[in-house]
Design a protein around this motif. Structure first.
Motif, short mmCIF file in Angstrom:
data_model
loop_
_atom_site.label_atom_id
_atom_site.label_comp_id
_atom_site.label_asym_id
_atom_site.label_seq_id
_atom_site.Cartn_x
_atom_site.Cartn_y
_atom_site.Cartn_z
N TRP A 322 0.84 -1.21 0.00
CA TRP A 322 0.00 0.00 0.00
C TRP A 322 0.87 1.25 0.00
N LEU A 323 1.90 1.27 0.83
CA LEU A 323 2.81 2.43 0.87
C LEU A 323 3.48 2.66 -0.47
N LYS A 324 3.93 1.59 -1.10
CA LYS A 324 4.59 1.74 -2.41
C LYS A 324 3.62 2.26 -3.47
N GLY A 325 2.35 1.96 -3.29
CA GLY A 325 1.35 2.44 -4.25
C GLY A 325 0.94 3.87 -4.07
N VAL A 326 1.24 4.45 -2.90
CA VAL A 326 0.80 5.83 -2.63
C VAL A 326 1.98 6.80 -2.51
#
Length: 327
Positions: A322-326
């Protein structure tokens, strides 16, 4: 499981308070906010992997806890003040770009409301254990009095309202208090471990010390928490619960505003806070009414309230993508 190493500590001037922050890694800032009764240390399993994924992983001691300032005024622990601390730390650590927030327990409402009140300062928000339910229609004190106190039933947040007795109970034997509180809300405790009792009873009455504690909290982990609370006391941590009316008034100015950023929700199916103590049938569905970009609702089977400590690897495996996506 990630091998825990001691992070670097910084004492950050957040504007109204000095806040201790555990920091590891370099890259976009991910700021983690703990709940009650915890510490930056509740994120010990996530700091390393998030740093290794290319981020500055930072976990604060909320004011009143650990190495952060501990004002002696109840109003100092309002949501308005604590969200200002979060924004101040984020600005100090990463002045030129918005930060990503992750919060657990009280830390979840703190990060939801930090992002609601300062959308320009934060670009994405994840909550563990407590879903975002929008700007409240009434103070939470009204809700728990109706559900518990008016029926003569004990509710821990009602017990926390009077200054003095709750602190004295917790501070009389910090280790005993933490063991019973942590165990009672964990996924390991059998149903009924959190006793049903009359309003006016102390918190620890009828609560269980399991003897052998579940493996997710080691003797060394407990020692760390005991040391932190023995030094800090419980006035600040418990005073968070004494600001429901103040928080309600402050939040009304944001009525009608949605959280317009990527969000994530993680909870345990044995966590009473996840379904609002029985009030929320579907936390994800409720949350979708108040956010525009919910990127996942993950319910961990058998997991209790201490989400990122009980299930560190699963939680980290959900957070990092999720962090890598945002970012």
């Amino acid at each position: 499981m990630h091998q825990f190493k001691t992070p670097d500590f910084k004492l950050v001037d957040a504007g109204q308070a000095k806040i201790r922050v555990a920091v590891e890694g370099e890259g976009p800032l991910v700021l983690m906010v703990h709940g009650f009764p915890e510490s930056w240390y509740s994120w010990r399993h996530q700091l390393g992997p998030i740093a290794q994924a290319g981020f500055t992983a930072a976990a604060i001691d909320v004011r009143g806890y650990g190495g952060s300032d501990k004002p002696r005024d109840i109003a100092a622990y309002s949501m308005e003040n604590i969200t200002a601390d979060v924004a101040g730390v984020a600005k100090a650590l990463q002045p030129d770009a918005p930060a990503i927030l992750i919060g657990h327990d009280w830390g979840a409402p703190i990060v939801w409301n930090s992002s609601l009140s300062r959308p320009e300062a934060f670009k994405a928000t994840a909550g563990l254990s407590v879903a975002y339910s929008g700007v409240p229609n009434r103070p939470f004190t009204d809700i728990f009095r109706e559900a518990f106190t008016d029926k003569g039933l004990f509710f821990y947040q009602a017990w926390f309202q009077e200054v003095g007795p709750p602190e004295a109970e917790a501070e009389a034997d910090v280790r005993d208090f933490l063991r019973k509180f942590y165990y009672g809300a964990s996924g390991d405790a059998p149903a009924g471990t959190w006793p049903i009792k009359k309003h006016g009873a102390p918190l620890l009455e009828g609560m269980v010390d399991p003897g052998v504690f579940p493996a997710w909290l080691t003797a060394a982990d407990l020692d760390y928490y005991v040391g932190e609370f023995t030094a800090s006391g419980f006035f600040g941590p418990i005073s968070r619960y004494r600001n429901h009316e103040r928080d309600f008034e402050w939040l009304q100015q944001f009525k009608g505003r949605k959280l317009d950023m990527p969000t994530l929700l993680i909870g345990g199916d044995r966590d009473p806070a996840f379904n609002g103590f029985g009030r929320i049938a579907d936390p994800g569905a409720m949350m979708r009414q108040h956010v525009t970009d919910l990127r996942g609702v993950h319910v961990l089977p058998g997991c209790g309230h201490w989400t990122q400590q009980e299930r560190p690897d699963e939680v980290t495996a959900l957070l990092v993508p999720w962090l890598k996506g945002v970012r």
